[in-house]
Design a protein around this motif. Structure first.
Motif, PDB file in Angstrom:
ATOM      1  N   TYR A   1      -4.363  -3.829  -3.482  1.00  0.00           N
ATOM      2  CA  TYR A   1      -4.087  -2.474  -3.030  1.00  0.00           C
ATOM      3  C   TYR A   1      -4.005  -1.454  -4.161  1.00  0.00           C
ATOM      4  O   TYR A   1      -3.603  -0.310  -3.935  1.00  0.00           O
ATOM      5  CB  TYR A   1      -2.812  -2.464  -2.189  1.00  0.00           C
TER       6      TYR A   1
ATOM      7  N   PRO B   1       0.795  -1.229   0.000  1.00  0.00           N
ATOM      8  CA  PRO B   1       0.000   0.000   0.000  1.00  0.00           C
ATOM      9  C   PRO B   1       0.829   1.281   0.000  1.00  0.00           C
ATOM     10  O   PRO B   1       0.316   2.351  -0.319  1.00  0.00           O
ATOM     11  CB  PRO B   1      -0.815  -0.114   1.298  1.00  0.00           C
TER      12      PRO B   1
ATOM     13  N   ARG C   1      -8.337  -3.404  -8.248  1.00  0.00           N
ATOM     14  CA  ARG C   1      -8.574  -3.437  -6.803  1.00  0.00           C
ATOM     15  C   ARG C   1     -10.071  -3.477  -6.504  1.00  0.00           C
ATOM     16  O   ARG C   1     -10.534  -4.286  -5.688  1.00  0.00           O
ATOM     17  CB  ARG C   1      -7.958  -2.191  -6.160  1.00  0.00           C
TER      18      ARG C   1
END
Length: 429
Positions: free
Chosen positions: A337, A317, A397
């Protein structure tokens, strides 16, 4: 209900099974993980209950003594699964021979040490549901022996199920006396030994749990799939203090996975060449390098931080891009992420996943033979400077997070278990 997981002694496969095991456990179900004895500490380290069965074996031990054999194992030579993405490659003789090699050189040595002990435990414990990875055929054997429902839990692309579907279509078109099937013969022998008969579910499960979104997956139309979010589990992990703050420059991670050094003879790219080239960019590089690979280095660029391990679910992240080998666990974690990815695949399902990722637009693919430092540097610059990659990574994502979590899947597993569980064909107690 009682749920029995089983896995060959391969850590990366096991890690992909842990979130669902815990989801079932926290839903109130009894969960056991059957494995070879030496693998039990890996299971218990995840807080799960291990059941050591059979004896230990190392299918790569002999291959390590033979460089050609090791390379064959790494690239999956003679396996039938390379037909999965391209049906035009599916021809009878190569697939027949491929299944022979897969059974004799892979499935038998991987599973034989576990089968008798696993069946013995299953007859004692009476699981309602057996969950197995696509390489652990001891699972459906034990489930068949006890009448339990059973399902495959995929750790990557379903090259196994799709290749099997191709093979069955070819088999159906053969003359009646020319329909050899090495996988069915092997599994059928065990089914009869334990008082049952072979059914095709022994090869692909009563159903299949898929941890990847459709845009990254292939499917066999004949099979029943349940989709589930890929939830990363990296094993025991500690988040270092330097990850607490936002990086001053774009952070790019480099990781080539565990299998390359745990099972094989190293990375397929030159780490020194790559680090030197990335050192030319105004970025922060975080490279997780195994000790054996780090020992080969002569210098470390000023913008690089080298570590043996960082939990990827904590690192990803914070990154603007991630360079990796297209291993399913790595690719699935980064996808969760919304980070653009550069995939450098080598074998098995890695090339397929890398192509799917690039086709989606969430990253770039670079063949390992052309993965020079300069080529990797140029690809990273594109990922950082072209906004479309970030946008498509965000879309991937969102597609991932729209799937049911492992916890949300549990009620469906309860329903399917009740449908497919039959009880033991014979009571041998």
């Amino acid at each position: 209900m009682r749920v029995l997981f089983t896995v060959i002694p391969e850590k990366t496969i096991f890690l992909s099974m842990v979130p669902l095991a815990w989801a079932l456990r926290t839903a109130g179900h009894e969960v056991r993980f059957a494995c070879q004895p030496s693998f039990a500490p890996v299971v218990t380290q995840a807080g799960l209950t291990a059941v050591p069965v059979g004896r230990d074996s190392d299918v790569f031990r002999m291959a390590r003594r033979d460089p050609d054999g090791l390379e064959a194992a790494r690239v999956g030579l003679h396996a039938p699964w390379d037909t999965a993405e391209d049906p035009s490659k599916a021809r009878w003789e190569p697939m027949l021979n491929g299944y022979y090699d897969a059974v004799e050189k892979g499935h038998k040595p991987e599973n034989f040490p576990m089968i008798a002990g696993l069946v013995e435990f299953a007859r004692h414990w009476r699981p309602d549901l057996v969950l197995w990875d696509p390489l652990t055929y001891a699972g459906p054997i034990a489930a068949t022996a006890t009448g339990a429902a059973h399902a495959r839990l995929l750790f990557g692309a379903d090259v196994f199920g799709v290749a099997r579907a191709h093979f069955l279509r070819l088999k159906a078109g053969r003359p009646a006396g020319e329909r050899a099937d090495h996988l069915a013969d092997w599994l059928g022998g065990y089914a009869r030994k334990y008082g049952a008969e072979f059914t095709e579910s022994m090869t692909t499960g009563h159903f299949t749990i898929d941890q990847f979104p459709r845009s990254l997956q292939i499917e066999a139309p004949e099979l029943a799939y349940l989709r589930m979010q890929f939830v990363p589990y990296n094993g025991t992990a500690t988040v270092p203090g330097w990850l607490w703050s936002r990086p001053a420059r774009p952070r790019v991670a480099l990781t080539m996975g565990l299998t390359a050094t745990d099972l094989f003879d190293g990375y397929t790219i030159g780490a020194q060449d790559v680090l030197d080239a990335l050192g030319e960019l105004d970025i922060e590089v975080v490279a997780t390098l195994a000790d054996a690979e780090r020992a080969k280095l002569h210098r470390v660029p000023d913008n690089a931080r080298l570590l043996p391990f960082v939990p990827l679910h904590a690192l990803a992240p914070t990154c603007a891009a991630v360079i990796h080998h297209a291993g399913p666990g790595t690719l699935g974690t980064v996808a969760r992420y919304g980070v653009p990815q550069l995939s450098i695949p080598y074998s098995f399902d890695e090339p397929l996943l890398a192509r799917k990722l690039a086709a989606h637009g969430a990253g770039l693919e670079l063949g390992h033979t052309g993965a020079t430092g300069a080529a990797i540097r140029d690809a990273v610059q594109r990922l950082l400077n072209e906004p479309r990659f970030t946008a498509r990574a965000a879309a991937l994502r969102d597609e991932t997070l729209a799937l049911p979590t492992p916890n949300q899947l549990v009620p469906r597993l309860e329903e399917l278990t009740a449908r497919h569980r039959t009880g033991a064909p014979h009571d041998h107690r």
